[in-house]
Write a protein that holds these residues in place. Structure first.
Motif, PDB file in Angstrom:
ATOM      1  N   GLU A  68       5.115 -10.948   2.277  1.00 39.04           N
ATOM      2  CA  GLU A  68       6.520 -11.667   2.163  1.00 39.04           C
ATOM      3  C   GLU A  68       7.366 -10.912   1.277  1.00 39.04           C
ATOM      4  O   GLU A  68       7.644 -11.228  -0.056  1.00 39.04           O
ATOM      5  CB  GLU A  68       6.291 -12.857   1.648  1.00 39.04           C
ATOM      6  N   ILE A  69       8.078  -9.719   1.721  1.00 33.31           N
ATOM      7  CA  ILE A  69       8.689  -8.868   0.853  1.00 33.31           C
ATOM      8  C   ILE A  69      10.161  -9.633   0.379  1.00 33.31           C
ATOM      9  O   ILE A  69      10.584  -9.236  -0.782  1.00 33.31           O
ATOM     10  CB  ILE A  69       8.839  -7.348   1.647  1.00 33.31           C
ATOM     11  N   GLU A  70      10.881 -10.022   1.578  1.00 31.26           N
ATOM     12  CA  GLU A  70      11.977 -10.716   1.245  1.00 31.26           C
ATOM     13  C   GLU A  70      11.801 -11.814   0.284  1.00 31.26           C
ATOM     14  O   GLU A  70      12.634 -11.842  -0.763  1.00 31.26           O
ATOM     15  CB  GLU A  70      12.534 -11.247   2.420  1.00 31.26           C
ATOM     16  N   GLY A  76      12.971   1.603  -3.427  1.00 31.89           N
ATOM     17  CA  GLY A  76      12.517   1.222  -2.180  1.00 31.89           C
ATOM     18  C   GLY A  76      11.731  -0.064  -2.449  1.00 31.89           C
ATOM     19  O   GLY A  76      11.469  -0.653  -3.407  1.00 31.89           O
ATOM     20  N   ALA A  77      11.567  -0.831  -1.213  1.00 34.27           N
ATOM     21  CA  ALA A  77      10.571  -2.033  -1.448  1.00 34.27           C
ATOM     22  C   ALA A  77       9.159  -2.036  -2.203  1.00 34.27           C
ATOM     23  O   ALA A  77       9.040  -2.917  -3.056  1.00 34.27           O
ATOM     24  CB  ALA A  77      10.432  -2.792   0.042  1.00 34.27           C
ATOM     25  N   TYR A  78       8.638  -0.741  -1.878  1.00 37.90           N
ATOM     26  CA  TYR A  78       7.415  -0.446  -2.535  1.00 37.90           C
ATOM     27  C   TYR A  78       7.539  -0.465  -4.215  1.00 37.90           C
ATOM     28  O   TYR A  78       6.628  -0.808  -4.930  1.00 37.90           O
ATOM     29  CB  TYR A  78       6.824   0.747  -2.048  1.00 37.90           C
ATOM     30  N   ILE A 138       0.643  -1.201  -0.186  1.00 36.02           N
ATOM     31  CA  ILE A 138      -0.046  -0.104  -0.126  1.00 36.02           C
ATOM     32  C   ILE A 138       0.750   1.480   0.137  1.00 36.02           C
ATOM     33  O   ILE A 138       0.307   2.442   0.104  1.00 36.02           O
ATOM     34  CB  ILE A 138      -0.818  -0.005   1.227  1.00 36.02           C
ATOM     35  N   LYS A 139       2.092   0.971  -0.263  1.00 36.27           N
ATOM     36  CA  LYS A 139       3.143   2.138  -0.391  1.00 36.27           C
ATOM     37  C   LYS A 139       3.030   2.956   1.031  1.00 36.27           C
ATOM     38  O   LYS A 139       3.208   4.381   1.075  1.00 36.27           O
ATOM     39  CB  LYS A 139       2.785   3.118  -1.420  1.00 36.27           C
ATOM     40  N   CYS A 140       2.994   2.364   1.998  1.00 38.78           N
ATOM     41  CA  CYS A 140       2.880   3.271   3.610  1.00 38.78           C
ATOM     42  C   CYS A 140       4.384   3.367   3.829  1.00 38.78           C
ATOM     43  O   CYS A 140       4.625   4.184   4.638  1.00 38.78           O
ATOM     44  CB  CYS A 140       2.389   2.347   4.600  1.00 38.78           C
ATOM     45  N   LYS A 141       5.292   2.932   3.385  1.00 39.18           N
ATOM     46  CA  LYS A 141       6.742   2.972   3.626  1.00 39.18           C
ATOM     47  C   LYS A 141       7.018   2.568   4.874  1.00 39.18           C
ATOM     48  O   LYS A 141       8.080   3.177   5.406  1.00 39.18           O
ATOM     49  CB  LYS A 141       7.229   4.537   3.196  1.00 39.18           C
ATOM     50  N   GLY A 142       6.393   1.852   5.504  1.00 36.99           N
ATOM     51  CA  GLY A 142       6.873   1.076   6.814  1.00 36.99           C
ATOM     52  C   GLY A 142       8.139   0.420   6.705  1.00 36.99           C
ATOM     53  O   GLY A 142       8.864   0.034   7.439  1.00 36.99           O
TER      54      GLY A 142
END
Ligand code: SF4
Ligand code: SF4
Length: 442
Positions: free
Chosen positions: A114-116, A68-70, A34-38
Motif C-alpha cells: 500500500e504505497i499511496e 522515488g517511492a522506494y 524490495i527496491k525493484c523500481k516497478g
C-alpha cells in the motif's frame, strides 16, 4: 516444529487497518519494499522505446533514489521505527511528490504493497509532528478557513458563472452539481459548459445553497483534521438536499467525494447515501440512452490525458481492519485498489463518438499515465516541478502528433495551458466539458 505450532505460525496475527492517521499501519508495506523500481518504470511490454518509460514524476525529475517511492518508503519506515527524525530535506522529499498513485499501481503489479496510503500517512505524520505541511499549503488552508475557497476569492462570487451559462439551476433535483473552487472562480468555462450539457441532456440539476471547498489540498498535504471537518460538513449538506447523484466536473473533486470523504469518515463509498459521478460518466450514460447526441464535427487530431484522480486513484473506498501473518497474507480478504478499475473507457468513447475527432493515445495511458504535475499541493509548493511534469507530458503529445490535448480536470488544463503558452507550443488544451459542448452546440 509440531503440526499444531506450524499452524499457529502461519495464522495471520498482527492487527492492522488502512487508517492513514497511524503510520504504524503501514510499517509492513514500507519495510517490504524490495527496491525493484516497478514504481518508477512503466512495464516494458507497453513501451514503444526508451523515451517514455518512467511513471514517477518525482523520481524522473530529481534523479535521486530518495525521491522515488522506494526512497520515501525507507524514510517513512525509519521514522516509524524512531531511528530518523524530520529534517528539511526529508520534508521536501515527502512533499515533492504529486501523490499521483503511479507508484502504487506499479508496485501492485508484483507486491500489493500500500504505497499511496503510506505516502498519505507520512504527510499526516508530518503535520502531527509539527513540521508539515509546506508554507504554501498553510496559506491555502488559511484561505479555505477564511473564505471557504482555495483562492481566497470572495465567497459571495462563487455563483457568478451561473448568469453567463444561460441555465437556471433547479431548487430541487435528483442531480446536484458540485462545482468546486476552480470551476467557480478560475475556470468558469467548465462550469458553464457543464450546465449547458446537462440542459441539453434534459437534466434538471441543483447546486448546494452554500458550496464550500472540497478540501482536496487539505487532505493531500496531511491536514487530516481540517479535511475531515470539511468532509463532515459537505457530506451532511448534500444528504440534506436528498440528491441521488453528486456530479463533479473536476477529477480532484471527484476523487475527494468518492474516495477520500469515505476514508475520512470511516465509511464505504457505497454508504455515502448518494452516487458520485464525474461528468464523463453521466454524459456517457446519456449518449447510450439516446438523450444526448454529439453530432457537430470537431476536426482535430486529439490526445486524451488520464487525470490521476479520475483514473487510477478513483476506485471506491472500503474501510478495512484485519490481521496479517506469514508472507503478508491477510484475513479477512482485502480487495486491493490497483487502479485498473478507474474511469478509462467513458471519456475515450465520448471523444471517439464526435465526428472529426481522431483520437491518438500517448504511450503512457490509463493507469500508466504520467501525471500533469499540478495537483495535490504540488503546483503551489513546487511550481517548477509542476511545470517540468507538464512539459514532460507535452513531449508525449508532440510525439503522437496531437493538435488538441483534452483532460477532465481544471488543474490539468491550467498546468498544461501555462506551459503551452510559455513555450509557444502548437497544442490546444481543452477540458472535456468544452469539447462535449462544442459537439452538441457547434
Ligand atoms: S515497486 Fe514497490 S517494492 Fe518495488 S521499489 Fe517500488 S515501492 Fe519498492
Ligand atoms: S505518488 Fe507519483 S510522484 Fe509520488 S512517488 Fe509515487 S509515482 Fe512518484
Amino acid at each position: 516444529m509440531s503440526k499444531e505450532s506450524a499452524v499457529r505460525y502461519y495464522k495471520p496475527r498482527a492487527e492492522f487497518s488502512l487508517d492513514v492517521t497511524d503510520i504504524q499501519n503501514f510499517v509492513y508495506d514500507m519495510s517490504r519494499c524490495i527496491k525493484c523500481k516497478g514504481c518508477t518504470w512503466v512495464d516494458h511490454t507497453y513501451m514503444p522505446g526508451a523515451r517514455f518509460m518512467t511513471r514517477c514524476p518525482s523520481a524522473t525529475k530529481f534523479e535521486f533514489d530518495a525521491y522515488g517511492a522506494y526512497g520515501k518508503m525507507r524514510i517513512g519506515h525509519a521514522m516509524a521505527e524512531g531511528v530518523l527524525d524530520w529534517n528539511e530535506k526529508a520534508l521536501e522529499i515527502i512533499y515533492a511528490c504529486t501523490l499521483c498513485g503511479a507508484c502504487d499501481v506499479g508496485c501492485k503489479r508484483n507486491l500489493d504493497l500500500e504505497i499511496e496510503l503510506s505516502l498519505e500517512a507520512l504527510r499526516v505524520k508530518a503535520v502531527k509532528d509539527g513540521v508539515g505541511p509546506m508554507p504554501a499549503h498553510k496559506k491555502i488552508a488559511a484561505n479555505i478557513a477564511e473564505t471557504h475557497n482555495f483562492f481566497n476569492a470572495a465567497h459571495a462570487q462563487r455563483r457568478d458563472w451561473v448568469a453567463a451559462s444561460g441555465v437556471t439551476p433547479a431548487e430541487k433535483a435528483d442531480v446536484l452539481y458540485f462545482v468546486g473552487c476552480s470551476a467557480s472562480y478560475t475556470n468558469k468555462e467548465i462550469a458553464r459548459a457543464t450546465a449547458r450539457i446537462l440542459k441539453a441532456a434534459g437534466t434538471d440539476f441543483m447546486l448546494l445553497s452554500d458550496e464550500w471547498c472540497c478540501g482536496n489540498t487539505l487532505f493531500s498535504v496531511g491536514l487530516y483534521d481540517e479535511a475531515k471537518a470539511l468532509a463532515e460538513r459537505n457530506v451532511e449538506a448534500v444528504r440534506r438536499t436528498g440528491a441521488k447523484i453528486l456530479l463533479t466536473s473536476c477529477a480532484e473533486g471527484y476523487r475527494m467525494w468518492k474516495v477520500d470523504y469515505p476514508k475520512l469518515l470511516g465509511i464505504a463509498t457505497a454508504d455515502l447515501g448518494f452516487e458520485v459521478l464525474h461528468l464523463v460518466e453521466y454524459v456517457d450514460e446519456k449518449i447510450k440512452d439516446g438523450a444526448l447526441t454529439l453530432d457537430k464535427p470537431f476536426e482535430t487530431r486529439m490526445s486524451y490525458h488520464d487525470a490521476c484522480s479520475l483514473s487510477r486513484l478513483s476506485e471506491p473506498w472500503t474501510p478495512y481492519e484485519g490481521k496479517r501473518g506469514w508472507m503478508g497474507c491477510v484475513e479477512p480478504r482485502l480487495k486491493r485498489r490497483r487502479g485498473t478499475n478507474g474511469v478509462y473507457a467513458q471519456p475515450r468513447e465520448i471523444l471517439e463518438a464526435i465526428p472529426g475527432v481522431q483520437l491518438v493515445e500517448m504511450p503512457r495511458m490509463r493507469e500508466n499515465a504520467f501525471c500533469c504535475g499540478a495537483g495535490r499541493g504540488t503546483g503551489e509548493a513546487f511550481p517548477d516541478f509542476a511545470r517540468w511534469a507538464a512539459a514532460e507530458r507535452l513531449e508525449e503529445v508532440k510525439y503522437v502528433g496531437a493538435e488538441t490535448l483534452v483532460s477532465t480536470c481544471p488543474w490539468c488544463k491550467n498546468n498544461f495551458s501555462r506551459v503551452v503558452k510559455e513555450d509557444g507550443l502548437p497544442v490546444q488544451v481543452m477540458d472535456i466539458s468544452e469539447v462535449i459542448l462544442a459537439a452538441i452546440e457547434g
